[in-house]
Enzyme design. Structure first.
Site, PDB file in Angstrom:
ATOM      1  CE  LYS A 117      -4.438  -1.847   0.977  1.00  0.00           C
ATOM      2  NZ  LYS A 117      -5.518  -2.262   1.822  1.00  0.00           N
ATOM      3  CE  LYS A 198      -4.798  -6.919  -3.055  1.00  0.00           C
ATOM      4  NZ  LYS A 198      -6.138  -7.420  -2.771  1.00  0.00           N
ATOM      5  CE  LYS A 201     -13.470  -5.162  -0.800  1.00  0.00           C
ATOM      6  NZ  LYS A 201     -12.503  -5.114   0.303  1.00  0.00           N
TER       7      LYS A 201
HETATM    8  P1  ATP Z   1      -8.483  -3.302   0.047  1.00  0.00           P
HETATM    9  O1  ATP Z   1      -7.921  -2.775  -1.233  1.00  0.00           O
HETATM   10  O2  ATP Z   1      -9.325  -2.309   0.779  1.00  0.00           O
HETATM   11  O3  ATP Z   1      -7.458  -4.004   0.917  1.00  0.00           O
HETATM   12  P2  ATP Z   1      -9.219  -5.823  -1.088  1.00  0.00           P
HETATM   13  O4  ATP Z   1      -9.785  -5.766  -2.453  1.00  0.00           O
HETATM   14  O5  ATP Z   1      -7.784  -6.217  -0.941  1.00  0.00           O
HETATM   15  O6  ATP Z   1      -9.531  -4.430  -0.401  1.00  0.00           O
HETATM   16  P3  ATP Z   1     -10.029  -7.211   1.304  1.00  0.00           P
HETATM   17  O7  ATP Z   1     -11.314  -6.840   1.948  1.00  0.00           O
HETATM   18  O8  ATP Z   1      -8.741  -6.675   1.871  1.00  0.00           O
HETATM   19  O9  ATP Z   1     -10.131  -6.814  -0.250  1.00  0.00           O
HETATM   20  O10 ATP Z   1      -9.910  -8.784   1.239  1.00  0.00           O
HETATM   21  C1  ATP Z   1     -11.042  -9.658   1.373  1.00  0.00           C
HETATM   22  C2  ATP Z   1     -10.639 -11.054   0.918  1.00  0.00           C
HETATM   23  O11 ATP Z   1     -10.434 -11.050  -0.509  1.00  0.00           O
HETATM   24  C3  ATP Z   1      -9.319 -11.538   1.533  1.00  0.00           C
HETATM   25  O12 ATP Z   1      -9.463 -12.913   1.868  1.00  0.00           O
HETATM   26  C4  ATP Z   1      -8.315 -11.362   0.430  1.00  0.00           C
HETATM   27  O13 ATP Z   1      -7.274 -12.322   0.524  1.00  0.00           O
HETATM   28  C5  ATP Z   1      -9.149 -11.593  -0.808  1.00  0.00           C
HETATM   29  N1  ATP Z   1      -8.620 -10.858  -1.965  1.00  0.00           N
HETATM   30  C6  ATP Z   1      -8.566  -9.508  -2.111  1.00  0.00           C
HETATM   31  N2  ATP Z   1      -8.057  -9.181  -3.309  1.00  0.00           N
HETATM   32  C7  ATP Z   1      -7.759 -10.356  -3.935  1.00  0.00           C
HETATM   33  C8  ATP Z   1      -7.207 -10.686  -5.216  1.00  0.00           C
HETATM   34  N3  ATP Z   1      -6.887  -9.752  -6.086  1.00  0.00           N
HETATM   35  N4  ATP Z   1      -7.039 -11.988  -5.517  1.00  0.00           N
HETATM   36  C9  ATP Z   1      -7.395 -12.965  -4.643  1.00  0.00           C
HETATM   37  N5  ATP Z   1      -7.932 -12.725  -3.422  1.00  0.00           N
HETATM   38  C10 ATP Z   1      -8.114 -11.441  -3.067  1.00  0.00           C
HETATM   39 MG    MG Z   2      -6.868  -6.078   1.032  1.00  0.00          MG
END
Ligand code: ATP
Ligand code: MG
Length: 336
Positions: A117, A198, A201
């Site tokens: 991040k 990756k 969100k």
């Molecule tokens: P943020 O950007 O706010 O961290 P995020 O998209 O990474 O959001 P999280 O809420 O942090 O989502 O993660 C929720 C679940 O989704 C976790 O189990 C995480 O491992 C999984 N996850 C998030 N992004 C990915 C991805 N690109 N590929 C596979 N798994 C993912």
């Molecule tokens: Mg995340």
């Protein structure tokens, strides 16, 4: 050191709209685990965590609602799985403090997700740095022993293991005060976003589950590819569109797509990235069609009331477990 009944615990941040990475990396397993662990599958909407990136209260509330709606539309069954808001169980913040007191700075400084991040220009708060401690508290407060997560979160589960060990070493190993969690990593690789990073969100590079038609095709059209001209052979192994198609296609379909890439043609006609992207958009639309229909039904006033009721029942159940854990921890460390 495992709890008497294995308990599945995992969460998702209401930091944006749920995307394909969340689904294939986490939610799909979460829903499948309600069959194998009925009554012991706990999933929380991590609103405390989301405060590290979301500053608009209305937006946060909307994302919390949308996260619950999405889980239920995708098939979460509240009779077998417990869905709740993280902040309805404030005990986790107390446990986070207790864990922080037995956690070395170095452990947190090694967190990949934090470094990632920072590298993506997100200005870090202390809260963002502290994220793995709060996540460990979420798991340990609910006696989570199985933690289904995407591969990007594996290190955080290992940190939760370390924190449980440190706490038990300080305050009681036999019987243990906290149970050791084991990660249950998703089979799928980390899902790439539109820009090849990756899918996240917070990076605005997501493909959503319930978009359809033109907006979906437009979004899929933004996946970054190289500039190979139409009709020329395309690189299959390194293509982002292929990485996403893999999530939806069986081996035979992928083998066919591989030949289109190799030849730059399909059925005699030129085949380019635009065609591959159309295939992907169709796959997404088909795959989520049943869930999209259930989602519409939940968007009625009765459906909305039901979602709130599910979260309230989930909170009561989760809080009962967390209160018992915290009572154990307070006694162990001398606060009581
Ligand atoms: P943020 O950007 O706010 O961290 P995020 O998209 O990474 O959001 P999280 O809420 O942090 O989502 O993660 C929720 C679940 O989704 C976790 O189990 C995480 O491992 C999984 N996850 C998030 N992004 C990915 C991805 N690109 N590929 C596979 N798994 C993912
Ligand atoms: Mg995340």
């Amino acid at each position: 050191m495992t709890s008497p009944t294995p308990r599945v615990v995992s969460g998702i941040q209401p930091s944006g709209t749920i995307h394909l990475g969340n689904y294939f990396g986490a939610i799909r397993q979460h829903i499948a685990l309600q069959d194998t662990h009925p009554g012991d599958a706990f999933y929380f909407i991590a609103d405390y965590h989301a405060l590290t990136t979301v500053r608009d209260p209305a937006v946060l509330r909307a994302h919390v609602f949308d996260s619950a709606l999405t889980y239920l539309a995708l098939g979460l069954d509240p009779a077998r799985a417990t869905l709740f808001r993280q902040s309805d169980v404030p005990e986790v913040t107390e446990l986070a403090w207790l864990l922080a007191t037995v956690t070395g700075m170095g452990l947190l400084e090694r967190a990949h997700s934090y470094k990632d991040k920072l590298a993506n220009n997100i200005t870090p708060s202390v809260g963002l740095f502290f994220y793995p401690v709060l996540m460990a508290a979420d798991i340990l407060a609910h006696d989570g022993t199985l933690v289904p997560v995407g591969k990007d979160q594996l290190q955080h589960v290992e940190m939760a293991q370390d924190m449980a060990t440190h706490f038990n070493e300080a305050y009681g190993r036999d019987p243990p005060v906290l149970y050791r969690p084991e990660p249950l990593p998703a089979k799928a690789a980390v899902v790439p976003g539109l820009d090849g990073r990756k899918m996240s969100k917070s990076y605005d590079n997501s493909l959503l589950l319930f978009e359809s038609g033109k907006p979906l095709r437009k979004r899929v059209g933004q996946i970054v590819t190289d500039s190979t001209p139409l009709g020329e052979p395309l690189p299959f192994a390194t293509c982002n569109v292929v990485a996403l198609l893999r999530l939806f296609c069986d081996d035979a379909e992928l083998a066919a797509i591989e030949t289109y890439y190799r030849d730059g043609r399909r059925d005699g006609a030129p085949f380019g990235y635009g065609h591959a992207k159309l295939l992907l958009a169709e796959k997404i639309e088909q795959h989520f069609a049943p869930a999209r229909a259930r989602r519409e039904q939940l968007l009625t006033p009765a459906g909305r009331a039901e979602i709130e009721a599910v979260l309230a029942r989930g909170a009561t159940k989760a809080r009962a477990v967390a209160s018992a854990t915290l009572a154990r921890c307070r006694r162990a460390c001398g606060l009581r």
